[in-house]
Design a protein around this motif. Structure first.
Motif, short mmCIF file in Angstrom:
data_model
loop_
_atom_site.label_atom_id
_atom_site.label_comp_id
_atom_site.label_asym_id
_atom_site.label_seq_id
_atom_site.Cartn_x
_atom_site.Cartn_y
_atom_site.Cartn_z
N GLY A 114 -2.30 9.74 22.74
CA GLY A 114 -1.43 10.57 20.88
C GLY A 114 0.27 10.22 21.11
N VAL A 115 0.41 10.71 22.97
CA VAL A 115 1.99 10.23 23.19
C VAL A 115 1.82 9.19 23.38
CG1 VAL A 115 3.46 10.81 25.62
CG2 VAL A 115 1.90 12.30 24.28
N LEU A 116 1.57 8.54 23.74
CA LEU A 116 1.35 6.91 23.84
C LEU A 116 1.72 6.12 22.40
CD1 LEU A 116 -1.39 5.76 26.47
CD2 LEU A 116 1.25 5.73 26.60
N GLN A 117 0.20 6.90 21.59
CA GLN A 117 0.56 6.51 20.38
C GLN A 117 2.59 6.63 19.34
OE1 GLN A 117 -3.07 8.21 18.56
NE2 GLN A 117 -4.00 5.83 18.54
N VAL A 118 2.16 7.59 19.81
CA VAL A 118 3.79 7.93 19.22
C VAL A 118 5.38 7.46 19.54
CG1 VAL A 118 5.64 10.08 19.04
CG2 VAL A 118 3.40 10.32 18.23
N ASP A 259 -4.86 0.61 0.84
CA ASP A 259 -3.62 0.09 -0.19
C ASP A 259 -3.93 -1.04 -0.89
OD1 ASP A 259 -1.58 1.94 1.78
OD2 ASP A 259 -0.72 -0.14 2.41
N ASP A 260 -5.03 -1.44 -0.88
CA ASP A 260 -5.46 -2.57 -1.64
C ASP A 260 -5.87 -2.39 -2.51
OD1 ASP A 260 -3.82 -5.36 0.00
OD2 ASP A 260 -5.37 -5.36 1.38
N ILE A 261 -7.38 -1.40 -2.38
CA ILE A 261 -8.16 -0.53 -3.15
C ILE A 261 -7.67 -0.03 -4.45
CG2 ILE A 261 -9.91 1.01 -3.24
CD1 ILE A 261 -10.99 0.13 -0.88
N THR A 262 -5.60 0.82 -3.31
CA THR A 262 -5.33 1.59 -4.73
C THR A 262 -4.18 0.83 -5.13
OG1 THR A 262 -4.01 2.44 -3.41
CG2 THR A 262 -6.47 3.91 -3.19
N ASP A 263 -4.43 0.24 -5.04
CA ASP A 263 -2.79 -0.68 -5.60
C ASP A 263 -1.29 -0.08 -5.46
OD1 ASP A 263 -1.73 -2.64 -6.11
OD2 ASP A 263 -1.54 -1.95 -8.87
N THR A 264 -1.55 0.91 -4.26
CA THR A 264 -0.14 1.83 -3.33
C THR A 264 -0.22 1.43 -2.46
OG1 THR A 264 -1.89 3.51 -2.42
CG2 THR A 264 -1.01 3.66 -4.87
N ARG A 265 1.82 1.61 -1.78
CA ARG A 265 1.93 1.33 -0.19
C ARG A 265 1.88 2.49 0.72
NH1 ARG A 265 5.70 -1.83 -3.25
NH2 ARG A 265 7.01 -0.46 -4.13
N SER A 266 1.67 2.54 1.39
CA SER A 266 1.76 3.58 2.12
C SER A 266 2.69 3.41 3.49
CB SER A 266 0.79 3.70 2.77
OG SER A 266 -0.10 2.52 3.85
N GLY A 267 3.29 4.17 4.48
CA GLY A 267 4.63 4.38 5.42
C GLY A 267 3.18 3.92 6.95
N LYS A 268 3.29 2.99 6.84
CA LYS A 268 2.67 2.32 8.75
C LYS A 268 3.84 2.78 9.40
CE LYS A 268 -0.48 -0.49 6.06
NZ LYS A 268 0.76 -0.17 4.87
N THR A 269 4.44 3.09 9.79
CA THR A 269 5.21 3.80 11.06
C THR A 269 4.81 5.00 10.87
OG1 THR A 269 7.24 2.36 10.77
CG2 THR A 269 7.12 4.13 12.06
N ARG A 270 4.76 5.94 10.07
CA ARG A 270 5.04 7.20 9.68
C ARG A 270 2.83 7.84 10.30
NH1 ARG A 270 5.48 11.92 4.57
NH2 ARG A 270 4.17 13.20 5.61
N GLU A 271 2.35 6.60 9.64
CA GLU A 271 0.90 6.96 9.98
C GLU A 271 0.83 6.44 11.36
OE1 GLU A 271 -2.85 7.38 9.90
OE2 GLU A 271 -1.61 7.21 7.55
N SER A 272 1.31 6.03 12.20
CA SER A 272 1.05 5.67 13.41
C SER A 272 1.74 6.84 14.45
CB SER A 272 2.09 4.38 13.93
OG SER A 272 1.85 2.96 13.71
N TRP A 273 2.81 7.07 14.19
CA TRP A 273 3.06 7.87 14.68
C TRP A 273 2.32 9.51 14.33
CZ3 TRP A 273 5.05 12.58 12.28
CH2 TRP A 273 5.51 12.32 11.01
N GLY A 274 1.71 9.64 13.28
CA GLY A 274 0.85 10.86 13.02
C GLY A 274 -0.36 10.76 13.51
#
Length: 507
Positions: A114-118, A259-274
């Motif tokens: 988890g620390v490494l992923q952050v 993202d493709d299915i829902t036609d929306t964008r998401s925060g990939k960096t936030r998802e990574s540290w999340g």
């Protein structure tokens, strides 16, 4: 798989998509999120137990991980409606540590991962997603659909014959009910109907309870009993790093799919540290760690229609409630019902358009090769990271090979001021793959004493190209001929001034 094509409406921004507040104010939208969370929770239970068995740990570690990951990522993640929990990919990577060093080292490795992923998130690893070609993404989706289906096959082998008609009935419900109504998610109806049939008819078939004991208490804080020294770090680091990379890769690619299915964008960096923060939290509650789950995410987003963090949060809460308070009832759910749901998910996940004859005929063979390489390696190794890595590497090699052939060299000989001059016009991008062939495109012995190499239609990209030009001019000089290179753009001129004649070697 839904894709955004030219002329389609642009993806919704985070501000424009369905919000939590809007959902809470709408009974219709809220009902969809609540029921989706319930369906996902029911599907998570046997999966979490199965992944615990793969990792060689107590089922409670998988169930606690499913709860803490889902609840944590609902608040911390960058992709609403995506489900994170204990996964098979992570279990396979980290399982050997349980055998060699025990549970305490296993949990410590989860926390370190988890620390490494952050740290990887802060270093911008999410930006590397742009280098994953679309055909690798298609291969990833198809491979996961195949793996989801394959994971259900053992549930259909060596079982009472009644499992087969029950599974068929479950499939009929999940495929047929949406054509009649979408008021209640079809997977939930299938689970309830099949459970009632097996209980009321006293049919003996494998159930969720057969997978392992369900916990009867809430997870508590857990601090792994390992020495805090460099030797411990040496033991943990390889496993934690592998888990961090596999977890991030699966999570980011699943996020891109949603993202493709829902036609929306998401925060990939936030998802990574999340994901990293969720794994740290999970470790300190004695969970086995995990990442985004493609199967459960498809149940949530595609089968149930969920779009917000509410469904993710409720999936974790319902799971805990079900296994702790209603464990005896949950244990009665026949595995046939969950097998039917997961088979439906695998069929819905597979990109059938990608294997249609018309698509394969239209698609360049190199693109198809990239997709097949990703699918074959992922299914063969059961490791997403290896499959995607091979897919990207295949795409790079084939791309370099194709681009290398786009370079052309045209030769003309004419008289200029009474002197014969050979002019070579180089057209194309020059880099390591194409510049190696450049050396062979000149007639060194037969050219007149004056040679002009016109580079106005090309660009120098790397040291290999500078070295090739050095070798060409050097060979002409050995033949006593004068060479002039003209037409270089400013970037190429600067690179050549910096490196020309300083690379050594030659052809």
């Amino acid at each position: 798989m839904a894709t955004t094509t030219a002329g389609s409406k642009p993806a919704l921004s985070p501000e424009e998509r369905q919000s939590v507040l809007r959902t809470l104010k709408s009974p219709r939208l809220l009902k969809t999120e609540v029921l989706a969370g319930l369906v996902v929770a029911l599907a998570l239970i046997p999966e979490a137990i199965a992944f615990s068995i793969i990792a060689g740990v107590d089922p409670r570690l998988g169930l606690f991980a499913a709860f803490t990951m889902a609840v944590s990522i609902a608040f911390l993640g960058g992709r609403p409606a995506m489900i994170s929990a204990a996964t098979g990919a992570v279990a396979l990577v980290i399982a050997p540590l349980v055998d060699s060093h025990g549970i305490d080292y296993f949990i410590a490795a989860v926390i370190l991962a988890g620390v490494l992923q952050v740290l990887l998130a802060l270093a911008g690893v999410a930006k590397l997603m742009r280098f994953i070609p679309r055909q690798v993404m298609v291969g990833f989706v198809n491979a996961l659909a195949i793996l989801i289906f394959m994971s259900q096959v053992p549930e259909l082998l060596g079982v009472p014959w009644l499992v087969y008609p029950l599974t068929a009935l479950g499939l009929a419900i999940v495929f047929g009910l949406p054509k009649l109504t979408n008021v209640v998610p079809a997977p939930l109806v299938a689970i309830i109907v099949l459970t009632l049939i097996t209980v009321l008819a006293a049919i003996t078939v494998p159930t969720v309870g057969d997978k392992g004991d369900l916990p009867d208490s809430l997870p508590t804080l857990f601090f792994p009993n390992v020495p805090l020294n460099f030797e411990t770090l040496q033991i943990l680091f390889p496993y934690s790093l592998a888990m961090a990379f596999v977890g991030l890769l699966e999570s980011l690619m699943t996020a891109k799919l949603v993202d493709d299915i829902t036609d929306t964008r998401s925060g990939k960096t936030r998802e990574s540290w999340g994901q990293g923060a969720a794994n740290i939290i999970t470790g300190f509650f004695g969970g086995m760690g995990g990442c985004a789950m493609i199967g459960q995410t498809m149940i949530n987003v595609k089968a149930s229609g969920a779009r917000t963090r509410i469904s993710t949060f409720l999936a974790g809460m319902f799971l805990l409630l079900l296994v702790v308070s209603l464990g005896d009832i949950v244990a009665l759910i026949p595995m046939a019902a969950l097998v039917a749901v997961m088979i439906f998910v695998s069929i819905a996940t597979f990109d059938w358009h990608s294997i249609q004859p018309s698509t394969l005929k239209m698609m360049p063979k190199s693109e198809t090769a990239v997709m097949l390489a990703t699918v074959i390696v992922t299914v063969w190794t059961h490791n997403l990271a290896i499959g995607v890595g091979v897919g990207v590497l295949t795409a790079m090699v084939l791309f370099a090979r194709r681009v290398a052939h786009f370079v052309s060299v045209d030769r003309t000989v004419m008289e200029l001021n009474g002197e014969k001059v050979a002019t070579y016009v180089v057209d194309g991008e020059l880099f390591f793959a194409s510049s190696n062939d450049l050396y062979t495109q000149f007639e060194y012995a037969h050219d007149p004493d004056k040679v002009i190499i016109d580079m106005h239609a090309s660009h120098l990209w790397d040291a290999s190209t500078i070295a090739a030009l050095d070798a060409i001019t050097e060979k002409y000089h050995r033949h006593g001929k004068d060479v002039e290179i003209i037409g270089l753009n400013s970037a190429s001129v600067l690179m050549r001034e910096r490196m020309a004649g300083k690379l050594g070697g030659g052809h």
